[in-house]
Design a protein around this motif. Structure first.
Motif, PDB file in Angstrom:
ATOM      1  N   GLU A  58       0.939  -1.348   0.026  1.00 50.94           N
ATOM      2  CA  GLU A  58      -0.031   0.050  -0.119  1.00 50.94           C
ATOM      3  C   GLU A  58       0.714   1.289  -0.128  1.00 50.94           C
ATOM      4  O   GLU A  58       0.606   2.209  -0.830  1.00 50.94           O
ATOM      5  N   LYS A  59       1.820   1.367   0.657  1.00 41.82           N
ATOM      6  CA  LYS A  59       2.552   2.453   1.015  1.00 41.82           C
ATOM      7  C   LYS A  59       3.390   2.862  -0.407  1.00 41.82           C
ATOM      8  O   LYS A  59       3.457   4.002  -0.665  1.00 41.82           O
ATOM      9  N   VAL A  60       3.942   1.822  -0.724  1.00 42.82           N
ATOM     10  CA  VAL A  60       4.789   2.126  -2.193  1.00 42.82           C
ATOM     11  C   VAL A  60       3.868   2.428  -3.143  1.00 42.82           C
ATOM     12  O   VAL A  60       4.354   3.428  -3.965  1.00 42.82           O
ATOM     13  N   LEU A  61       2.684   1.752  -3.262  1.00 40.24           N
ATOM     14  CA  LEU A  61       1.802   2.240  -4.385  1.00 40.24           C
ATOM     15  C   LEU A  61       1.384   3.676  -4.500  1.00 40.24           C
ATOM     16  O   LEU A  61       1.273   4.332  -5.371  1.00 40.24           O
ATOM     17  N   ILE A  62       1.025   4.146  -3.095  1.00 39.71           N
ATOM     18  CA  ILE A  62       0.790   5.410  -2.614  1.00 39.71           C
ATOM     19  C   ILE A  62       2.049   6.431  -3.340  1.00 39.71           C
ATOM     20  O   ILE A  62       1.621   7.397  -3.848  1.00 39.71           O
ATOM     21  N   GLU A  63       3.328   6.054  -2.795  1.00 37.08           N
ATOM     22  CA  GLU A  63       4.243   6.807  -3.071  1.00 37.08           C
ATOM     23  C   GLU A  63       4.586   6.901  -4.749  1.00 37.08           C
ATOM     24  O   GLU A  63       4.998   7.934  -5.240  1.00 37.08           O
ATOM     25  N   ALA A  64       3.988   5.898  -5.195  1.00 38.10           N
ATOM     26  CA  ALA A  64       4.233   5.904  -6.819  1.00 38.10           C
ATOM     27  C   ALA A  64       2.995   6.655  -7.651  1.00 38.10           C
ATOM     28  O   ALA A  64       3.156   6.565  -8.728  1.00 38.10           O
ATOM     29  N   MET A 230      15.445  -0.540  12.458  1.00 39.90           N
ATOM     30  CA  MET A 230      15.172  -0.575  10.915  1.00 39.90           C
ATOM     31  C   MET A 230      15.825  -2.041  10.566  1.00 39.90           C
ATOM     32  O   MET A 230      16.867  -2.515  11.360  1.00 39.90           O
ATOM     33  N   THR A 231      15.128  -2.712   9.727  1.00 42.28           N
ATOM     34  CA  THR A 231      15.810  -3.998   9.000  1.00 42.28           C
ATOM     35  C   THR A 231      16.517  -3.478   7.984  1.00 42.28           C
ATOM     36  O   THR A 231      15.883  -2.950   6.909  1.00 42.28           O
ATOM     37  N   ASN A 232      17.700  -3.741   7.863  1.00 42.93           N
ATOM     38  CA  ASN A 232      18.534  -3.548   6.681  1.00 42.93           C
ATOM     39  C   ASN A 232      18.643  -4.502   5.926  1.00 42.93           C
ATOM     40  O   ASN A 232      19.242  -5.470   6.291  1.00 42.93           O
ATOM     41  N   LYS A 234      20.018  -6.221   2.115  1.00 40.32           N
ATOM     42  CA  LYS A 234      20.673  -6.410   0.745  1.00 40.32           C
ATOM     43  C   LYS A 234      20.104  -7.248  -0.082  1.00 40.32           C
ATOM     44  O   LYS A 234      20.056  -8.865   0.044  1.00 40.32           O
ATOM     45  N   ILE A 235      19.892  -6.930  -1.237  1.00 38.76           N
ATOM     46  CA  ILE A 235      19.138  -7.781  -2.349  1.00 38.76           C
ATOM     47  C   ILE A 235      19.204  -7.369  -3.771  1.00 38.76           C
ATOM     48  O   ILE A 235      19.411  -6.274  -3.927  1.00 38.76           O
ATOM     49  N   GLU A 236      19.786  -8.254  -4.506  1.00 37.48           N
ATOM     50  CA  GLU A 236      20.031  -7.833  -5.798  1.00 37.48           C
ATOM     51  C   GLU A 236      21.000  -6.586  -6.010  1.00 37.48           C
ATOM     52  O   GLU A 236      20.875  -5.821  -6.737  1.00 37.48           O
ATOM     53  N   ASN A 237      22.102  -6.661  -5.240  1.00 35.21           N
ATOM     54  CA  ASN A 237      23.018  -5.770  -5.238  1.00 35.21           C
ATOM     55  C   ASN A 237      22.784  -4.255  -4.975  1.00 35.21           C
ATOM     56  O   ASN A 237      23.135  -3.273  -5.333  1.00 35.21           O
ATOM     57  N   LYS A 238      21.353  -4.653  -4.219  1.00 32.39           N
ATOM     58  CA  LYS A 238      20.841  -3.011  -3.950  1.00 32.39           C
ATOM     59  C   LYS A 238      20.636  -3.186  -2.311  1.00 32.39           C
ATOM     60  O   LYS A 238      20.457  -4.097  -1.585  1.00 32.39           O
ATOM     61  N   GLU A 239      20.593  -1.994  -1.554  1.00 33.98           N
ATOM     62  CA  GLU A 239      20.230  -1.975  -0.047  1.00 33.98           C
ATOM     63  C   GLU A 239      19.135  -1.182   0.303  1.00 33.98           C
ATOM     64  O   GLU A 239      18.946  -0.154  -0.289  1.00 33.98           O
ATOM     65  N   TYR A 240      18.240  -1.649   1.130  1.00 37.31           N
ATOM     66  CA  TYR A 240      17.403  -1.085   1.632  1.00 37.31           C
ATOM     67  C   TYR A 240      17.158  -0.738   3.138  1.00 37.31           C
ATOM     68  O   TYR A 240      17.748  -1.850   3.654  1.00 37.31           O
ATOM     69  N   GLU A 241      16.592   0.216   3.422  1.00 41.55           N
ATOM     70  CA  GLU A 241      16.281   0.242   4.939  1.00 41.55           C
ATOM     71  C   GLU A 241      14.801   0.096   5.003  1.00 41.55           C
ATOM     72  O   GLU A 241      14.025   0.787   4.297  1.00 41.55           O
ATOM     73  N   LEU A 270      10.926   2.716  -4.508  1.00 43.65           N
ATOM     74  CA  LEU A 270      11.057   1.739  -3.642  1.00 43.65           C
ATOM     75  C   LEU A 270      11.926   1.964  -2.461  1.00 43.65           C
ATOM     76  O   LEU A 270      11.645   1.710  -1.279  1.00 43.65           O
ATOM     77  N   LYS A 271      12.876   2.465  -2.885  1.00 39.64           N
ATOM     78  CA  LYS A 271      14.120   2.907  -1.934  1.00 39.64           C
ATOM     79  C   LYS A 271      13.389   3.676  -0.842  1.00 39.64           C
ATOM     80  O   LYS A 271      13.884   3.494   0.368  1.00 39.64           O
ATOM     81  N   GLU A 272      12.812   4.833  -1.219  1.00 45.27           N
ATOM     82  CA  GLU A 272      12.410   5.924  -0.080  1.00 45.27           C
ATOM     83  C   GLU A 272      11.053   5.236   0.646  1.00 45.27           C
ATOM     84  O   GLU A 272      10.937   5.633   1.942  1.00 45.27           O
ATOM     85  N   ALA A 273      10.000   4.562  -0.265  1.00 48.30           N
ATOM     86  CA  ALA A 273       9.124   4.313   0.535  1.00 48.30           C
ATOM     87  C   ALA A 273       9.112   2.976   1.480  1.00 48.30           C
ATOM     88  O   ALA A 273       8.490   3.082   2.550  1.00 48.30           O
ATOM     89  N   PHE A 274      10.075   2.316   1.228  1.00 48.43           N
ATOM     90  CA  PHE A 274      10.328   1.024   2.257  1.00 48.43           C
ATOM     91  C   PHE A 274      10.721   1.628   3.826  1.00 48.43           C
ATOM     92  O   PHE A 274      10.414   0.929   4.867  1.00 48.43           O
ATOM     93  N   LYS A 275      11.167   3.038   3.772  1.00 45.28           N
ATOM     94  CA  LYS A 275      11.527   3.576   4.929  1.00 45.28           C
ATOM     95  C   LYS A 275      10.461   4.136   5.957  1.00 45.28           C
ATOM     96  O   LYS A 275      10.623   4.573   6.867  1.00 45.28           O
ATOM     97  N   LYS A 276       9.402   4.300   4.795  1.00 42.86           N
ATOM     98  CA  LYS A 276       8.250   5.020   5.623  1.00 42.86           C
ATOM     99  C   LYS A 276       7.026   4.158   5.996  1.00 42.86           C
ATOM    100  O   LYS A 276       5.769   4.643   6.565  1.00 42.86           O
ATOM    101  N   VAL A 277       6.964   2.757   5.951  1.00 43.55           N
ATOM    102  CA  VAL A 277       5.927   1.973   6.523  1.00 43.55           C
ATOM    103  C   VAL A 277       5.819   1.820   7.777  1.00 43.55           C
ATOM    104  O   VAL A 277       6.618   1.808   8.428  1.00 43.55           O
TER     105      VAL A 277
END
Length: 415
Positions: A58-64, A230-232, A234-241, A270-277
């Motif tokens: 939901e959060k990511v789709l709204i951010e999109a 936060m859960t840090n 690493k996936i597909e050579n990318k990092e997310y918080e 994705l990168k920004e929205a995952f921080k805001k859930v």
């Protein structure tokens, strides 16, 4: 009718009974001209993690930039939480309007609808009128005969499968997985996160277009950051918080990540929205000083995941626990597991809930050899205060969401 009286009437429609079947909801929605066909549906089921996965998507789709509806249960503090549009709960006036609309239908046509069926019909109609692009739809229980299962989904997600609601869904993982896989129908893609072969067997019998994200992303890594909570990842050579915290949230992240990649959401979003859930009572830091965690670990799998987090980071004598569990759960095994991470556990009751137990009843089910680690207090707020007075490094309030509801209600009243 004021909102409190209206909700009291709505709750009277068999809120605590469970009636599996689609006849009622189909009939109601036919009289509403089938609102469930007006938007793209992402249907989510699973024993644990439905809410976290749904809220992340939901959060990511709204951010999109999409207009997004989300339907979840149960609520924590107010009914309106169940039906959210663009991250805002349905307004009381809209609850009254859509309840009135559905009530007229069930009264005129004598449809013996339950609370969940009425609420689901209200939700479908509300999201049509709001012109939702996507609706993230959480199944109430199971899948095949759940009232949410009258729509055709763009995407289906089964977060995992455990032994829960066995009296309704079956007494083996395969049987329960078959019921959950009932949401798939003609969905073009199905995502799940469970390595039990019986789960994959049940899903493969419904569709060939599926992926187990635990296998697809087996090289992915995560680490819990107890400073930022936060859960840090690493996936597909990318990092997310990822702002939802816990070992078990990694699986939920993978389900949401795969769904959002499938939909085609851009990397920077994705990168920004995952921080805001934000999702209440899922390893929620209710207070930082003192450190108090609220977690809806309401079944054996949930307690196991909670204990993994706490046990890896806190000594047993530093953990205080307040817990209450519903009648139909695996109480003995849950108490045993909690005893492995804390030597100071207080059991309390869930007032005014037919599925709840008195504290003394729960205490009597604690095995004799670990009973010295337990005490009980019937009043939840008094129990909470007593636990805090022990000045543990961390206090965990867990078990049924209903006890967390009572705690939040009571503590908010005292503020």
């Amino acid at each position: 009718m004021n909102i409190d009286k209206l909700l009291e009437e709505l709750y009277s429609y068999s809120m605590f009974s469970i009636r599996l079947g689609l006849d009622n909801i189909k009939e109601i929605c036919e009289y509403l001209n089938n609102p469930q066909n007006s938007y793209k549906v992402i249907h989510v089921t699973g024993t644990n993690g439905k809410g976290s996965t749904s809220t992340t998507i939901e959060k990511v789709l709204i951010e999109a930039g999409y207009n997004v509806g989300k339907y979840t249960s149960p609520h924590i503090l107010e009914f309106n939480e169940r039906i959210a549009f663009n991250d805002e709960y349905i307004a009381n006036k809209d609850v009254a309007y859509y309840y009135g609309k559905v009530k007229k239908i069930i009264d005129e046509h004598k449809i013996p609808a339950t609370f969940f069926e009425i609420t689901t019909a209200m939700m479908f109609d509300y999201f049509r009128d709001k012109k939702a692009d996507y609706v993230v739809l959480e199944a109430g229980m199971g899948g095949r005969y759940d009232a949410t299962n009258i729509c055709n989904s763009e995407l289906t997600i089964i977060t995992n499968v455990g032994l829960d609601h066995t009296e309704y869904l079956g007494d083996t993982i395969y049987k329960i997985a078959k019921e959950k896989a009932g949401i798939i129908k003609s969905a073009p893609y199905t995502i799940f996160a469970d390595n039990n072969p019986d789960v994959e067997k049940a899903i493969s019998e419904e569709t060939k277009n599926y992926v187990n994200v635990l296998k697809k992303y087996e090289a992915a890594e995560y680490k819990l950051n107890f400073k930022t909570f936060m859960t840090n990842i690493k996936i597909e050579n990318k990092e997310y918080e990822y702002s939802l915290f816990g070992d078990y949230q990694f699986k939920n992240f993978l389900c949401a990540y795969e769904a959002l990649k499938y939909i085609g959401i851009a990397e920077e979003i994705l990168k920004e929205a995952f921080k805001k859930v934000v999702w209440q009572c899922r390893f929620e830091v209710y207070s930082k000083n003192p450190l108090v965690i609220f977690d809806g670990a309401h079944n054996a799998d949930g307690v196991n995941e909670l204990c993994k987090i706490i046990g890896k980071n806190f000594a047993r004598e530093d953990v205080g626990i307040l817990v209450s569990i519903l009648k139909d759960k695996e109480k003995k095994s849950m108490f045993e597991k909690l005893s492995s991470i804390s030597s100071d556990i207080t059991i309390t009751s869930i007032p005014k809930n037919p599925r709840g137990c008195k504290a003394i009843e729960l205490y009597s089910e604690v095995d004799e050899e670990i009973r010295e680690n337990f005490s009980y207090e019937e009043d939840p707020i008094l129990a909470y205060r007593k636990v805090l007075e022990k000045n543990k490094k961390i206090t965990v309030c867990c078990g049924s969401f209903y006890i967390l509801i009572k705690l939040k209600e009571g503590l908010n009243e005292k503020k």
